[in-house]
Design an enzyme around this catalytic site. Structure first.
Site, PDB file in Angstrom:
ATOM      1  N   ASP A 279     -39.605 -29.681 -42.159  1.00  0.00           N
ATOM      2  CA  ASP A 279     -40.029 -28.351 -42.615  1.00  0.00           C
ATOM      3  C   ASP A 279     -41.372 -27.883 -42.075  1.00  0.00           C
ATOM      4  O   ASP A 279     -41.521 -26.732 -41.682  1.00  0.00           O
ATOM      5  CB  ASP A 279     -40.021 -28.299 -44.147  1.00  0.00           C
ATOM      6  CG  ASP A 279     -40.229 -26.893 -44.689  1.00  0.00           C
ATOM      7  OD1 ASP A 279     -39.710 -25.948 -44.075  1.00  0.00           O
ATOM      8  OD2 ASP A 279     -40.899 -26.745 -45.713  1.00  0.00           O
TER       9      ASP A 279
ATOM     10  N   CYS B 237     -20.098 -16.077 -40.747  1.00  0.00           N
ATOM     11  CA  CYS B 237     -19.880 -15.419 -42.041  1.00  0.00           C
ATOM     12  C   CYS B 237     -18.790 -14.356 -42.002  1.00  0.00           C
ATOM     13  O   CYS B 237     -18.468 -13.764 -43.047  1.00  0.00           O
ATOM     14  CB  CYS B 237     -21.189 -14.775 -42.523  1.00  0.00           C
ATOM     15  SG  CYS B 237     -22.514 -15.958 -42.819  1.00  0.00           S
TER      16      CYS B 237
ATOM     17  N   CYS C 131     -30.028 -14.815 -52.173  1.00  0.00           N
ATOM     18  CA  CYS C 131     -29.124 -14.808 -51.021  1.00  0.00           C
ATOM     19  C   CYS C 131     -28.247 -16.046 -50.959  1.00  0.00           C
ATOM     20  O   CYS C 131     -27.218 -16.055 -50.269  1.00  0.00           O
ATOM     21  CB  CYS C 131     -29.910 -14.640 -49.724  1.00  0.00           C
ATOM     22  SG  CYS C 131     -30.980 -16.020 -49.293  1.00  0.00           S
TER      23      CYS C 131
ATOM     24  N   CYS D 263     -23.719 -16.084 -52.095  1.00  0.00           N
ATOM     25  CA  CYS D 263     -22.937 -16.511 -50.933  1.00  0.00           C
ATOM     26  C   CYS D 263     -21.616 -17.164 -51.358  1.00  0.00           C
ATOM     27  O   CYS D 263     -21.622 -18.161 -52.097  1.00  0.00           O
ATOM     28  CB  CYS D 263     -23.747 -17.497 -50.097  1.00  0.00           C
ATOM     29  SG  CYS D 263     -22.856 -18.127 -48.662  1.00  0.00           S
TER      30      CYS D 263
END
Length: 379
Positions: A133, A187, A242, A246
Site C-alpha cells: 500500500d 464490469c 462503491c 457492487c
C-alpha cells in the site's frame, strides 16, 4: 527449476494463510503511466502517493535486479457481527471495512516476509523488495497483471472469489517466475458505483478524483470543505459505498483471519466520547487499526461533523467546551460550525460569546458559518 519453485511458493503461500497469489512480469506499466499523467494534469491525486510516475510504473527503478513480482491477496470481513445501534442521544460513527481489525499493512508485510524467507531457503541467491500500500508500485495494477482480479469501475480490484474485499501486497524478486495470465473480465454495463458515489468522485469507470473521494477527505487534517460535510454522514474514516453497491460483492463475507476480526465498539464507536479522548486513550483503543494512521485530529473533526449531521442536541454542552477550550484551530472552528448546524439557542449564545475572544481568522469564519444557520430560511 523455476517452474517447480513457483509451485512450491504457491503451496507455501496457502500454508501461511495467503488467500490468493499470482505472478507478474516487471515490464513497465505503460497504461498506468498514461493514466497517472492525466491524473496529475487534472490534479486528481490525493497527495499520499509515493514516488515519481517513473518509479510508480517501472519496477526496475526500484530494484534493478528485478525479474518478476509476486502479488498476494488476503480476504477481509464485510459484515459486522453484533453491531451496536446508533440511537438518539447515543450516536455512533463508523470506520470503513478496510480499517477493521489489526492494521493490514502489518499483516500482509508479515506474510510476505515469511514468503521471502521461504524463498531464500529454497533459493539462497533470492533478493526481494516488499511493498504493501505505501510503496511506489500500485498494488492493484500488479494484482491485475498477476491474474488476482480485475479493476472495477470503482477503481478497486475485484476478485472472483472474494469480490473487492481484499488487501493487496507484492514482492519484487530477482527470480524469473513465469507470469500468470490476467483475467478477461470487466464490469460490463453495470455503473452502480459511479451513479451512487456520494460526491461524484468516480469521474468515469476506472477514473477517480481523489480530492472528492470521501475515503480521502476523512483523512485530511484541515477544515473539511463545506460541500462535503453533510455528505460524509457519520463516517469517521474511509467510505464503503462503491463496494457495498457492487453486485460482485453480494454475499461476499469471509472471516479467514482472526487478526482481521473487528471489535464492534471500536469500529462503530460512540461519537461524544471521541471529543474528549486523550492521546493515550486514542492510541490504546484505535492505534492497532489502519484508520488511526493520521492520528486523532481527523477522527475528532469527523466526529464533530457527524454529531452536527445527526443534529444531536445532547452534544451541545460538550461542543461548546471544545469550541471554547480546544487549542487546535480546526477542532475549535468545526465545533462552532456544528453548534450552528444543530441549532440550539445555547449554542448560538456560546458562539457569540466565544467570538468576542477568538483571534484566529479561520475559526472566526467557522463561527460566522455557524451563526448563519440561525438566520437561514427553513428548507
Amino acid at each position: 527449476m523455476y517452474d517447480e519453485l513457483k509451485q512450491d511458493v504457491m503451496k507455501q503461500s496457502k500454508g501461511i494463510g495467503i488467500d490468493k497469489i499470482g505472478f507478474a512480469s516487471v515490464d513497465v506499466f505503460t497504461t498506468l503511466k498514461e493514466r497517472l499523467k492525466v491524473q496529475q494534469e487534472n490534479q486528481y491525486q490525493s497527495g499520499f502517493e509515493k514516488g515519481t510516475i517513473e518509479e510508480r510504473t517501472t519496477p526496475r527503478k526500484l530494484m534493478p535486479e528485478a525479474q518478476s513480482i509476486i502479488s498476494i491477496a488476503l480476504a477481509y470481513p464485510s459484515k459486522l457481527e453484533n453491531a451496536p445501534r446508533s440511537t438518539k442521544g447515543d450516536r455512533r460513527g463508523q470506520f470503513c471495512r478496510a480499517s477493521w481489525g489489526t492494521d493490514y499493512h502489518h499483516i500482509l508485510r508479515e506474510k510476505l516476509e515469511q514468503l521471502g524467507e521461504y524463498l531464500k531457503e529454497k533459493h539462497p541467491d533470492t533478493q526481494y523488495k516488499i511493498m504493501v500500500d505505501t510503496g511506489e508500485l500500485s498494488d492493484k495494477e500488479v494484482a491485475v497483471r498477476a491474474g488476482i482480479g480485475f479493476t472495477g469501475k470503482n477503481t478497486v480490484l475485484i476478485t472472483p472469489e472474494f469480490g473487492s474485499y481484499v488487501y493487496l501486497g507484492e514482492m519484487i524478486t530477482n527470480i524469473p517466475f513465469e507470469p500468470d495470465q490476467p483475467l478477461e473480465e470487466d464490469c460490463g454495463n453495470c455503473n452502480l458505483c459511479v451513479d451512487t458515489c456520494p460526491t461524484g468522485a468516480l469521474i468515469q469507470g476506472g477514473q477517480l478524483n481523489a480530492q472528492k473521494c470521501i475515503a480521502f477527505l476523512t483523512q485530511t487534517k484541515d477544515f473539511l470543505p463545506d460541500d462535503y460535510r453533510k455528505k460524509i454522514g457519520n463516517r469517521l474514516y474511509g467510505c464503503d459505498t462503491c463496494q457495498v453497491v457492487c453486485p460482485r460483492n453480494k454475499g461476499k463475507n469471509f472471516h479467514l483471519h482472526e487478526e482481521m476480526e473487528p471489535d464492534p465498539e471500536v469500529v462503530k464507536p460512540r461519537l461524544k466520547p471521541l471529543l474528549r479522548i486523550s492521546n493515550r486513550e486514542f492510541k490504546e483503543t484505535f492505534g492497532p487499526m489502519a484508520g488511526s494512521w493520521r492520528g486523532k485530529k481527523p477522527i475528532q473533526r469527523n466526529a464533530i461533523i457527524a454529531l452536527a449531521n445527526y443534529k444531536d442536541e445532547t452534544a451541545v454542552d460538550e461542543l461548546i467546551d471544545v469550541m471554547k477550550h480546544d487549542p487546535r484551530l480546526v477542532i475549535r472552528g468545526t465545533a462552532a460550525w456544528a453548534l450552528g448546524k444543530i441549532g440550539s439557542e445555547s449554542g448560538k449564545t456560546a458562539i457569540l460569546e466565544a467570538k468576542e475572544k477568538e483571534t484566529d481568522e479561520s475559526v472566526l469564519a467557522e463561527m460566522e458559518k455557524g451563526l448563519e444557520f440561525f438566520t437561514a430560511p427553513l428548507s
